[in-house]
Design an enzyme around this catalytic site. Structure first.
Site, mmCIF file in Angstrom:
data_model
loop_
_atom_site.group_PDB
_atom_site.id
_atom_site.type_symbol
_atom_site.label_atom_id
_atom_site.label_comp_id
_atom_site.label_asym_id
_atom_site.label_seq_id
_atom_site.Cartn_x
_atom_site.Cartn_y
_atom_site.Cartn_z
ATOM 1 N N GLY A 74 0.805 -1.224 0.000
ATOM 2 C CA GLY A 74 0.000 0.000 0.000
ATOM 3 C C GLY A 74 0.830 1.261 0.000
ATOM 4 O O GLY A 74 0.452 2.276 0.596
ATOM 5 N N CYS A 132 1.087 0.975 -9.568
ATOM 6 C CA CYS A 132 0.919 0.278 -8.289
ATOM 7 C C CYS A 132 -0.493 -0.296 -8.209
ATOM 8 O O CYS A 132 -1.465 0.437 -8.376
ATOM 9 C CB CYS A 132 1.148 1.228 -7.112
ATOM 10 S SG CYS A 132 0.742 0.432 -5.538
HETATM 11 O O1 RRO Z 1 3.531 -0.573 -2.142
HETATM 12 C C1 RRO Z 1 2.933 -1.439 -2.814
HETATM 13 O O2 RRO Z 1 1.970 -2.066 -2.378
HETATM 14 C C2 RRO Z 1 3.351 -1.769 -4.171
HETATM 15 C C3 RRO Z 1 3.717 -0.847 -5.132
HETATM 16 BR BR1 RRO Z 1 3.895 0.970 -4.765
HETATM 17 C C4 RRO Z 1 3.983 -1.263 -6.460
HETATM 18 O O3 RRO Z 1 4.281 -0.479 -7.372
HETATM 19 N N1 RRO Z 1 3.851 -2.574 -6.721
HETATM 20 C C5 RRO Z 1 3.523 -3.470 -5.792
HETATM 21 O O4 RRO Z 1 3.440 -4.684 -6.086
HETATM 22 N N2 RRO Z 1 3.270 -3.065 -4.506
#
Ligand code: RRO
Length: 305
Positions: A74, A132
């Site tokens: 997240g 994300c």
């Molecule tokens: O932080 C996340 O949950 C996350 C990010 Br920003 C992303 O770009 N890809 C992912 O699998 N998790």
């Protein structure tokens, strides 16, 4: 036998070898320094940061599936100001190229993040994360749409002269169209792919395994998806690509080079065993030779079809 040349070039960024740590796997860089010999790698991409610090999603945030890891962090991060004021100065002597990663919930937020990095110093480039899967606003809402991707990249570029690599998701109808839009907006390169949206269920409890219900899948299951995304985007744009998704060993890395990646990024493999990154670098010369080449560069896009 002659040495294999591992050096590579990402839109002018010279790397000693093509092996990077993907955003989210290396924290802000120094956490891994006591565990692995970081300067042996080609570079690292820091965890994506947002305008303000974020606490991330409810726990549990990680679930190990039969074919890879599901995460829903997240976007927990320290925020852009702490990155610029504390993290980047602490990485001054880290000894390898560092790319920051930014994520915004509006085009303006991306623009401001870019502006803050313009004079931060110590960065070889930035990854613009428009993919994300784990936040309600921002993230993949931009990366599913060519126009929105273009707007984000243009806004960052207007405010920041660092090389921009756009991180895309393969969970779209046609990733090459999004990549083309990023290229038209002036992206230096692409970072492919982000995790693939997924769900894991505890049947006895009738509950999701993750606190945020859904997450992003990484690891072996997504390698063929990632390879195809790299191949499609390489042919459509010719942009330098950082390719990753399920890379565990040097053979995997060579496959990504053949599909068109100029460098590769390791994700889940690092969570399992950080030392794997070094083993992968050590194994690259032989894997490159087995593919009939004497340098990493010569393999890029060399898939015979
Ligand atoms: O932080 C996340 O949950 C996350 C990010 Br920003 C992303 O770009 N890809 C992912 O699998 N998790």
């Amino acid at each position: 036998m002659a040495d294999v040349d591992l050096t590579t070039d990402l839109a002018g960024i010279e790397l000693a070898n093509p092996v990077l740590l993907a955003s989210g796997t290396a924290g802000y860089g120094n956490e891994l320094a006591p565990i692995i010999d970081l300067p042996r790698l080609g570079g690292i991409i820091l965890k994506s940061v947002t305008s303000e610090p974020r606490r991330g999603n409810p726990e549990p945030r990680i679930w190990e599936t039969s074919s890879g890891m599901l995460n829903s962090i997240g976007l927990e991060n320290v925020g852009i100001d702490a990155l610029v004021d504390e993290v980047l100065p602490s990485l001054k002597d880290i000894g390898l190229p560092v790319l920051a990663s930014i994520a915004g919930d509006t085009v303006r937020a991306f623009a401001r993040l870019g502006a803050k990095l313009e004079n931060a110093g110590g960065l070889a480039g930035i990854e613009v994360n428009v993919s994300c899967p784990n936040v309600e606003r921002g993230g993949i809402q931009f990366g599913v749409d060519p126009g929105a991707t273009k707007a984000v990249v243009m806004a960052v570029k207007e405010n920041c002269s660092l090389p921009v690599f756009v991180k895309l998701s393969a969970a779209v109808a046609d990733i090459a169209r999004i990549a083309e839009a990023a290229g038209q907006a002036g992206a230096f390169g692409l970072s492919l792919i982000n995790t693939v949206p997924g769900l894991a269920i505890d049947a006895a409890k009738r509950k999701p395994r993750l606190g945020a219900v859904t997450g992003g899948l990484s690891g072996p299951a997504i390698k063929p998806i990632a390879l195809k995304a790299v191949w499609d985007c390489y042919r459509a744009t010719g942009l330098p690509i950082i390719g990753g998704g399920g890379i565990y060993d040097s053979e995997d890395a060579v496959e990504f080079l053949l599909a068109g990646a100029a460098a590769v990024s390791l994700g889940s493999a690092i969570f399992q065993e950080p030392q794997r990154a070094i083993e992968l670098v050590d194994g690259l010369p032989d894997a490159i030779r087995r593919a009939g080449a004497a340098s990493a560069r010569e393999l890029v896009g060399g898939l015979r079809t």
